[in-house]
Design an enzyme around this catalytic site. Structure first.
Site, PDB file in Angstrom:
ATOM      1  N   CYS A 105      -4.516   2.995   6.808  1.00  0.00           N
ATOM      2  CA  CYS A 105      -5.380   2.474   7.865  1.00  0.00           C
ATOM      3  C   CYS A 105      -4.536   2.277   9.117  1.00  0.00           C
ATOM      4  CB  CYS A 105      -5.999   1.152   7.428  1.00  0.00           C
ATOM      5  SG  CYS A 105      -7.103   0.414   8.650  1.00  0.00           S
ATOM      6  N   GLU A 150      -9.929   7.271   0.355  1.00  0.00           N
ATOM      7  CA  GLU A 150      -9.835   5.871  -0.087  1.00  0.00           C
ATOM      8  C   GLU A 150      -8.974   5.103   0.907  1.00  0.00           C
ATOM      9  OE1 GLU A 150      -7.336   2.862  -2.616  1.00  0.00           O
ATOM     10  OE2 GLU A 150      -6.793   4.486  -1.261  1.00  0.00           O
ATOM     11  N   ARG A 201      -9.649  -5.303  -7.561  1.00  0.00           N
ATOM     12  CA  ARG A 201      -9.061  -4.488  -6.494  1.00  0.00           C
ATOM     13  C   ARG A 201     -10.197  -3.857  -5.697  1.00  0.00           C
ATOM     14  NH1 ARG A 201      -3.959  -2.336  -6.290  1.00  0.00           N
ATOM     15  NH2 ARG A 201      -3.585  -0.621  -4.837  1.00  0.00           N
ATOM     16  N   ARG A 242     -11.605  -1.739  -2.670  1.00  0.00           N
ATOM     17  CA  ARG A 242     -11.207  -0.678  -1.754  1.00  0.00           C
ATOM     18  C   ARG A 242     -12.452  -0.015  -1.174  1.00  0.00           C
ATOM     19  NH1 ARG A 242      -7.124  -2.987  -1.962  1.00  0.00           N
ATOM     20  NH2 ARG A 242      -5.007  -2.215  -2.316  1.00  0.00           N
TER      21      ARG A 242
END
Length: 420
Positions: A167, A210, A254, A256
């Site tokens: 990102c 992802e 987690r 995502r």
């Protein structure tokens, strides 16, 4: 003819001893990609670089200048004697092809191969991740995807582009320029590869990406909107969803964001198998998740662990002190304890090797312990046969940076339906 004193094992050994220490040298990657691609038309892309690599290794081992013809013959000798003796070989009769960008240690690749996909190109810049990737798949990923010498090795005609790109902030120009807004970021290179395939007349059918959950609201949502606009300009319809690994058969919370984009001309109707509603409550699709079994932390723990994973008195005292300080400040930061009956852990991160604070396992007698590297692999859904890096520090980093395989596998299964 190749001298009998040179064996396949010696050449493969030199692969690491000589060349893998040069991250920007793509010759070892071309060599391994060629050996794996001989049964399809992709092999010609890697052939010349593979021959040059074999020539270099032969010259190193024999201290003589090797003619090009001898190197070519040596490559063929290696080819016909090459044993794909790796834990995760490519499927014998693949039903689609994909490329693996920002490959890490191969989470996307395992999930794609489980769905009968063939990986025809991989790229990863980290030398330690490359070594782990090679040990498990028999291929060395190419290097920096931003460089032309890497991009020129990407074949045309594959079906799916996938990868977990970092990102990064985009241009301050807003949404006016689209593609240009992303220049200087790794998403730009994803878009560039898609554009090259479109210009070649072989558009990629599906894009599968992802990223961290924060991408959804990064830069007040402008980053995700820019990605959507770029993909839209390239002819793709984008869908995204935030998914948690704990809903896919691994006991880890987690979260995502996953992006799937497909050609608008294909008129597809892709839906994610599981999402989070506006109140962060899981929405299950029983049909798409029929194979998911309920898990708890105890399912991923080893029976006997070495005492070296137990944290020291000094470290434990430091954890307790810092947690108390955070509580006094009104925030929830600090170490977290779990036992075999816990439903799931926190998210394992690349910094886990430092102190293990996000996931510590309670022990009946004594201080808590860190997860072992094998338990970290289990927590991300890796098979027992997966070869873990011999350095614990690197292993923790690699699993902390990895995708959760069961999530990727399930989404890949839905993508496959769009291709067939």
């Amino acid at each position: 003819m190749i001298k009998e004193t040179i064996s396949i094992e010696e050449i493969n050994g030199e692969l690491f001893n000589i060349k893998l220490i040069e991250p920007e040298n793509n010759a070892p990657a071309a060599y391994t990609h060629y050996l794996h691609s001989i049964d399809n038309h992709y092999s010609e892309i890697f052939r010349d670089d593979a021959i040059e690599y074999v020539k270099t290794v032969l010259e190193y081992t024999q201290k003589d200048e090797i003619p090009h013809l001898v190197a070519e013959e040596a490559l063929q000798y290696l080819l016909f004697n090459y044993q794909n003796d790796v834990p995760f070989p490519a499927p014998q009769n693949p039903e689609f092809q994909f490329i693996d960008l920002f490959a890490g240690i191969g989470g996307f690749r395992i999930a794609g191969q489980d769905n009968l996909g063939e990986c025809v190109f991989s790229s990863e810049w980290d030398i330690h991740a490359k070594a782990t990737y090679f040990a498990n798949f028999g291929k060395i990923p190419f290097g920096d995807i931003t460089k032309e010498e890497t991009k020129r090795n990407i074949p045309f005609g594959f079906d799916v582009l996938c990868g977990g790109f970092p990102c990064q902030p985009f241009s301050n120009a807003g949404l006016r320029k689209g593609f240009e807004d992303t220049r200087g970021t790794l998403f730009f290179d994803v878009a560039d590869i898609l554009d090259r395939n479109i210009q070649n007349g072989t558009p990629v059918k599906v894009v599968f990406l992802e990223n961290v959950k924060g991408l959804k609201n990064h830069d007040k949502g402008r980053t995700l909107k820019t990605i959507d606009k770029v993909l839209d300009d390239l002819g793709y319809e984008m869908k995204y969803e935030v998914l948690s690994s704990k809903n896919f058969g691994v006991p880890q919370n987690r979260e995502r964001i996953f992006i799937v984009a497909y050609l608008k001309t294909e008129n597809r109707n892709f839906t994610f198998p599981l999402g989070l509603d506006s109140h962060d409550k899981a929405i299950f699709d029983k049909e798409k998740l029929s194979n998911v079994k309920s898990t708890k932390v105890g399912d991923i723990l080893e029976i006997n662990t070495d005492s070296k994973y137990t944290i020291s008195d000094k470290l434990y005292a430091g954890h307790i002190r810092r947690k108390k300080e955070h509580l006094e400040k009104g925030n929830g930061f600090g170490f977290s304890l779990f036992d075999e009956n816990s439903q799931y852990t926190n998210t394992i991160s690349a910094r886990y090797y430092k102190d293990g604070s996000e996931i510590l396992i309670v022990q009946k007698d004594g201080n808590p312990r860190k997860l072992t590297p094998r338990e970290a692999a289990n927590l991300q859904g890796y098979d027992e046969k997966f070869v873990i890096h011999k350095s614990n520090v690197q292993a923790y980093k690699q699993f902390g940076n990895s995708v959760s395989i069961p999530v990727i596998r399930t989404i890949f299964n839905e993508i496959k339906k769009q291709l067939l």
